[in-house]
Design a protein around this motif. Structure first.
Motif, PDB file in Angstrom:
ATOM      1  N   ASP A   1       0.837  -1.210   0.000  1.00 61.68           N
ATOM      2  CA  ASP A   1       0.000   0.000   0.000  1.00 61.68           C
ATOM      3  C   ASP A   1       0.868   1.254   0.000  1.00 61.68           C
ATOM      4  OD1 ASP A   1      -2.571  -1.403   2.159  1.00 61.68           O
ATOM      5  OD2 ASP A   1      -2.327  -1.448  -0.017  1.00 61.68           O
ATOM      6  N   ILE A   2       1.901   1.257   0.835  1.00 65.54           N
ATOM      7  CA  ILE A   2       2.772   2.430   0.932  1.00 65.54           C
ATOM      8  C   ILE A   2       3.502   2.665  -0.386  1.00 65.54           C
ATOM      9  CG2 ILE A   2       4.834   3.327   2.063  1.00 65.54           C
ATOM     10  CD1 ILE A   2       3.872   1.902   4.623  1.00 65.54           C
ATOM     11  N   ASP A   3       4.053   1.596  -0.976  1.00 63.79           N
ATOM     12  CA  ASP A   3       4.771   1.747  -2.248  1.00 63.79           C
ATOM     13  C   ASP A   3       3.843   2.226  -3.356  1.00 63.79           C
ATOM     14  OD1 ASP A   3       6.840  -1.213  -1.673  1.00 63.79           O
ATOM     15  OD2 ASP A   3       7.053   0.859  -1.002  1.00 63.79           O
ATOM     16  N   PHE A   4       2.597   1.705  -3.363  1.00 61.35           N
ATOM     17  CA  PHE A   4       1.653   2.107  -4.410  1.00 61.35           C
ATOM     18  C   PHE A   4       1.306   3.594  -4.274  1.00 61.35           C
ATOM     19  CE2 PHE A   4      -1.420   1.237  -7.618  1.00 61.35           C
ATOM     20  CZ  PHE A   4      -2.494   2.073  -7.355  1.00 61.35           C
ATOM     21  N   GLU A   5       1.045   4.047  -3.045  1.00 57.43           N
ATOM     22  CA  GLU A   5       0.729   5.455  -2.843  1.00 57.43           C
ATOM     23  C   GLU A   5       1.916   6.351  -3.192  1.00 57.43           C
ATOM     24  OE1 GLU A   5      -2.351   4.633   0.873  1.00 57.43           O
ATOM     25  OE2 GLU A   5      -0.714   6.038   1.100  1.00 57.43           O
ATOM     26  N   GLU A   6       3.122   5.896  -2.865  1.00 56.82           N
ATOM     27  CA  GLU A   6       4.312   6.691  -3.201  1.00 56.82           C
ATOM     28  C   GLU A   6       4.483   6.823  -4.715  1.00 56.82           C
ATOM     29  OE1 GLU A   6       8.060   5.023  -2.028  1.00 56.82           O
ATOM     30  OE2 GLU A   6       8.854   7.002  -1.570  1.00 56.82           O
ATOM     31  N   ASN A   7       4.243   5.745  -5.453  1.00 55.11           N
ATOM     32  CA  ASN A   7       4.340   5.807  -6.912  1.00 55.11           C
ATOM     33  C   ASN A   7       3.289   6.752  -7.493  1.00 55.11           C
ATOM     34  OD1 ASN A   7       6.486   4.019  -7.053  1.00 55.11           O
ATOM     35  ND2 ASN A   7       5.176   2.221  -7.177  1.00 55.11           N
TER      36      ASN A   7
END
Length: 333
Positions: free
Chosen positions: A80-86
């Motif tokens: 979730d964190i990586d997706f939001e950062e992208n």
């Protein structure tokens, strides 16, 4: 070519220059639009910084909670964190990239003024018969430029007079631009480029959304599989526990049957003769001791069973509380 050179030699070459940067600094419409664009760019920057700060806080929270989470939950939170950062990085590229909104709107802001400057320079060159007019702020290197050949003030006055003639129309356009929070488009070529960029952005956003949906679907399938496996394990444990309880029940029933048989034997012994009374009394006392010992062992066994059941219930309740806490934390995030 020789005749053209002779003509220039006869009347002299007329050369002048302008300073585009100076002209732009003194055009109120350009300065207002620049201020609006800078304000908008700062808003975009603040928005991106806030989102990145929120992502960093989520990373810190995950690091602090790792000891309480399973590997599967840690992987989900990390995804979730990586997706939001992208998503935030894509948004940053959309706003400030080489073909982003800031670059396009800067070009849109410059083009109308540049068109006016070019038109004014053309009129002035034709009216006063200039042969060359250079731009001091361009890439052309001017080691020296006499002020008397600077036409910047004349070009600025020409633009100002043109703006006054169109003052009523400009107010309407300015109001419309403020309501739409956009800088007016310049020409068909720029409009086509803007349309192509918009289509690329829409295609990129569509691909990102599709990938996001695929990730969510895979995550839901994984969660479902984990839940089914957990339910199966609980069912198997429950069956094993029930089997143990059934075995203990059968053991207890056998003990009760033996106890009944012993009681019947004791009642039969009471019919013995008085000569056998003394040994019978001694035997009965020994049997009672054996029975008391047996009852004590049964009581201890039942107490152990009860203790094991209570401990198991506490463990199940603790697991349920941890699961509820994790689900609540995930819903809050």
């Amino acid at each position: 070519m020789l005749s053209l050179s002779s003509l220039y030699a006869q009347r002299g070459v007329r050369i002048a220059y302008i300073d585009t940067e100076y002209i732009l600094e003194n055009v109120p419409e350009y300065q207002d639009a620049t201020q609006q664009l800078n304000t908008k760019a700062q808003q975009w920057k603040n928005e991106i910084e806030e989102k990145l700060a929120a992502i960093e806080q989520k990373r810190i929270d995950l690091s602090n909670e790792k000891a309480l989470l399973t590997n599967e939950l840690i992987e989900e939170r990390q995804e979730d964190i990586d997706f939001e950062e992208n998503e935030i990085l894509d948004y940053q590229q959309k706003r400030f990239g080489p073909n982003g909104d800031l670059f396009i709107q800067k070009k849109q802001l410059m083009q109308p003024i540049q068109d006016q400057i070019f038109a004014a320079v053309q009129d002035l060159a034709e009216g006063r018969k200039y042969d060359f007019i250079f731009d001091k702020s361009s890439d052309a290197v001017m080691l020296f430029s006499a002020k008397q050949f600077d036409l910047s003030e004349q070009i600025l006055r020409s633009i100002t007079r043109s703006a006054k003639r169109k003052q009523a129309q400009s107010k309407v356009e300015k109001k419309a631009a403020e309501e739409e929070e956009l800088i007016p488009e310049i020409n068909e070529e720029l409009e086509a480029r803007e349309k192509a960029l918009e289509e690329k952005r829409a295609e990129r956003e569509s691909a990102v959304e599709k990938r996001r949906q695929e990730i969510l679907a895979a995550r839901e399938a994984k969660k479902k599989e984990v839940e089914e496996r957990r339910q199966k394990i609980l069912e198997e444990r429950e069956k094993a526990r029930q089997a143990k309880l059934d075995a203990r029940s059968q053991t207890s029933s056998s003990a009760k049957v033996e106890e009944s048989n012993e009681t019947k034997g004791e009642e039969t012994d009471e019919t013995k003769t008085e000569e056998e009374a003394k040994p019978e009394a001694e035997t009965k006392t020994q049997a009672e001791l054996i029975e008391e010992n047996r009852q004590k062992k049964l009581a201890e066994r039942e107490a152990r069973i009860k203790e094991l059941e209570e401990r198991k219930q506490r463990i199940l309740e603790e697991r349920q509380r941890r699961k509820d806490s994790i689900n609540a934390a995930r819903n809050n995030n």
